[in-house]
Design an enzyme around this catalytic site. Structure first.
Site, mmCIF file in Angstrom:
data_model
loop_
_atom_site.group_PDB
_atom_site.id
_atom_site.type_symbol
_atom_site.label_atom_id
_atom_site.label_comp_id
_atom_site.label_asym_id
_atom_site.label_seq_id
_atom_site.Cartn_x
_atom_site.Cartn_y
_atom_site.Cartn_z
ATOM 1 N N GLU A 33 0.844 -1.193 0.000
ATOM 2 C CA GLU A 33 0.000 0.000 0.000
ATOM 3 C C GLU A 33 0.883 1.247 0.000
ATOM 4 O OE1 GLU A 33 -2.367 2.729 -0.416
ATOM 5 O OE2 GLU A 33 -3.410 0.788 -0.269
ATOM 6 N N GLY A 38 -7.052 0.786 3.532
ATOM 7 C CA GLY A 38 -8.478 1.012 3.321
ATOM 8 C C GLY A 38 -8.781 1.665 1.996
ATOM 9 N N GLY A 39 -7.760 2.244 1.372
ATOM 10 C CA GLY A 39 -7.947 2.811 0.040
ATOM 11 C C GLY A 39 -8.846 4.036 0.010
ATOM 12 N N CYS A 41 -12.060 4.286 -0.820
ATOM 13 C CA CYS A 41 -13.409 4.109 -0.274
ATOM 14 C C CYS A 41 -13.466 4.472 1.205
ATOM 15 C CB CYS A 41 -13.877 2.668 -0.475
ATOM 16 S SG CYS A 41 -15.432 2.291 0.365
ATOM 17 N N GLY A 179 -21.714 16.599 -13.454
ATOM 18 C CA GLY A 179 -21.979 15.165 -13.385
ATOM 19 C C GLY A 179 -23.062 14.845 -12.376
ATOM 20 N N GLU A 202 -25.443 18.036 -16.410
ATOM 21 C CA GLU A 202 -25.397 16.643 -16.859
ATOM 22 C C GLU A 202 -25.478 16.605 -18.379
ATOM 23 O OE1 GLU A 202 -25.101 13.042 -17.740
ATOM 24 O OE2 GLU A 202 -24.987 13.435 -15.572
ATOM 25 N N ASP A 310 -11.870 -1.266 -8.824
ATOM 26 C CA ASP A 310 -12.094 -0.153 -9.747
ATOM 27 C C ASP A 310 -11.134 -0.157 -10.925
ATOM 28 O OD1 ASP A 310 -14.106 0.616 -8.088
ATOM 29 O OD2 ASP A 310 -13.175 2.483 -7.417
ATOM 30 N N HIS A 444 -44.638 -5.956 10.456
ATOM 31 C CA HIS A 444 -45.430 -4.726 10.475
ATOM 32 C C HIS A 444 -45.274 -4.053 11.831
ATOM 33 C CE1 HIS A 444 -48.825 -1.995 9.802
ATOM 34 N NE2 HIS A 444 -49.208 -2.300 11.038
#
Length: 465
Positions: A33, A38-39, A41, A179, A202, A310, A444
């Site tokens: 790393e 954890g990157g 995200c 975007g 957009e 990704d 319910h």
């Protein structure tokens, strides 16, 4: 020179999850790393944005407190504390990843990894120290970064990607977001709730273009009611960032070119994979438009090298990345009953106000694929729990094959649908038909009853609307 059975480059949701699974299966495993465990995200994406959006939800409730019997005359928004909490949450979870990897005896190398040749990795630390390791199997899980506009100023304090938008030093009075995918809409929702005047551009003819058209229309209507402005079929041809404002030139096929001036701009037009400086030129690994090409088992064209998450392409979702990593490792381990990833079984969530969630085929795609469909709908206004919560705006939509009863997809907008969608995800995974779903007993009073009613509606049996 250290030798491993399996080395993973990157420690995001794809990397750390597959590392833990590999260790469970008996592989001598390492993770490389270059930044934070954890990157993106965990540190700059999924988790900290949800912390920000939680603050927005609380502000939304305070603004509507009188509806619930509370009178709050004055309050203050402390942007610094909101951002500080978001960072604290991310840091806490990053520490948790470190603990999980240590617990599972995964070796962690801090530095930049580069392939010298298949099976051989050179790791360069920030202090210049170089270490070489070998591995029978190497998984590339290097993630992705924000895609930039070709005419976008870089490193300007008023032009932000998602990372800068998460740690603002000020609350812009006016904000342009380029975007309208999940990232753009989540930031639009956060900043609008916080008081910014938000304009979303957009290029396609509707917002949230990956969602079902009916849900997109309902979302736009709800956001416009909150004060957001949408410019569809529009592109940004130029950004001129000054000291205090940004001028954006907007172009549309059916409208004259115009320039708007805002306090800040967020660019959220997708991501591009981190494929550079990995040494891929020393391998047979193929890259197409910023994404590493893989087969259904995440294998690249180079034996022994795989890619997940990704960097291996859409959908760019953390849960897809994690699941893909587990499949990849279990296939390497030659486990029985390993199944390829089914894209139509991946749920998608947008954590705006209101929330949006979906899984499977949209109504349009189902028809385009030749299905004769049955469609069910149930509005939040017909649900007792939603009314009691003060959240009577929303819709649950389900789609079935009219001939076989196969559950093709579900699309929802409203309170807590990002939690409800997992029920439909389980139904998709179990290949459930309408019969099992109609015979399931839903508790319910809950919001989940709307899922049941929507299925009933598809077959003319709806009860409460």
């Amino acid at each position: 020179m250290s030798a491993f059975d399996l080395v993973i480059v990157g420690s995001g949701p794809a990397g750390y999850v597959s590392a833990i699974r590999a260790s469970q299966l008996g592989f001598k495993t390492a993770v490389v790393e270059r930044d934070q465990l954890g990157g993106i995200c965990l540190n700059w994406g999924c988790i900290p944005t949800k912390a920000l959006l939680r603050s927005a939800e609380i502000k939304h409730l305070i603004d509507h407190a009188q509806d619930f019997g509370f009178k709050i005359d004055t309050y203050q928004v402390d942007l610094n504390k909101i951002v500080e909490r978001s960072r604290r949450v991310a840091n806490q979870l990053a520490g948790g990843i470190h603990h999980l990897l240590k617990k599972n005896k995964v070796t962690v190398f801090k530095g930049y990894a580069q392939l010298e040749k298949p099976g051989l990795l050179q790791i360069k630390a920030e202090d210049g120290k170089v270490e070489t390791i070998t591995a029978d199997h190497i998984i590339l899980a290097t993630g992705a970064r924000a895609r930039l506009l070709p005419n976008m100023p870089t490193d300007h304090p008023l032009v932000w990607t998602a990372k800068q938008a998460m740690v603002p030093s000020f609350l812009p009075k006016s904000l342009l977001i380029v975007g309208s995918g999940a990232i753009g809409i989540e930031f639009a929702s956060f900043y609008r709730t916080m008081g910014s005047e938000v304009t979303v551009v957009e290029m396609q003819d509707r917002i949230l273009p990956q969602e079902d058209e009916e849900i997109s229309a309902l979302a736009q209507k709800s956001f416009e009611k909150q004060g957001m402005q949408f410019l569809l079929k529009t592109t940004v041809s130029n950004l001129d960032a000054g000291e205090k404002t940004v001028k954006a030139v907007l172009e549309s096929a059916d409208k004259p070119k115009k320039t708007i001036e805002v306090d800040a701009v967020i660019v959220a037009i997708g991501v591009v994979g981190n494929t550079e400086n990995l040494g891929l030129e020393h391998t047979k690994v193929k890259v197409d438009r910023g994404q590493i090409e893989v087969d259904q088992w995440s294998a690249t064209a180079e034996p022994g090298i795989y890619s997940i998450g990704d960097v291996a392409g859409a959908p760019w979702l953390a849960h897809k990345a994690s699941h893909q990593g587990i499949i990849c490792v279990e296939k390497i381990a030659k486990l029985d009953h390993v199944h390829p990833l089914k894209v139509n079984n991946i749920p998608g969530c947008t954590y705006s106000l209101p929330q949006i969630a979906s899984i499977g085929l949209t109504e349009a795609k189902a028809k385009a694929e030749g299905f004769d469909v049955k469609v069910g709908r149930f509005p939040f206004m017909g649900n007792g729990k939603a009314i009691a919560m003060g959240e009577a705006e929303g819709l649950v939509k389900t789609i079935f094959d009219a001939n076989t009863g196969e559950f093709l997809g579900a699309h929802m907008i409203g309170a807590e649908v990002t939690e409800l969608i997992q029920g439909f995800a389980l139904a998709k995974s179990l290949e459930t038909t309408e019969a099992e779903m109609m015979h399931t007993i839903f508790p319910h009073p809950t919001l989940s009853e709307m899922m049941h009613e929507s299925v009933l509606d598809a077959y003319g049996r709806v009860i409460h609307f």
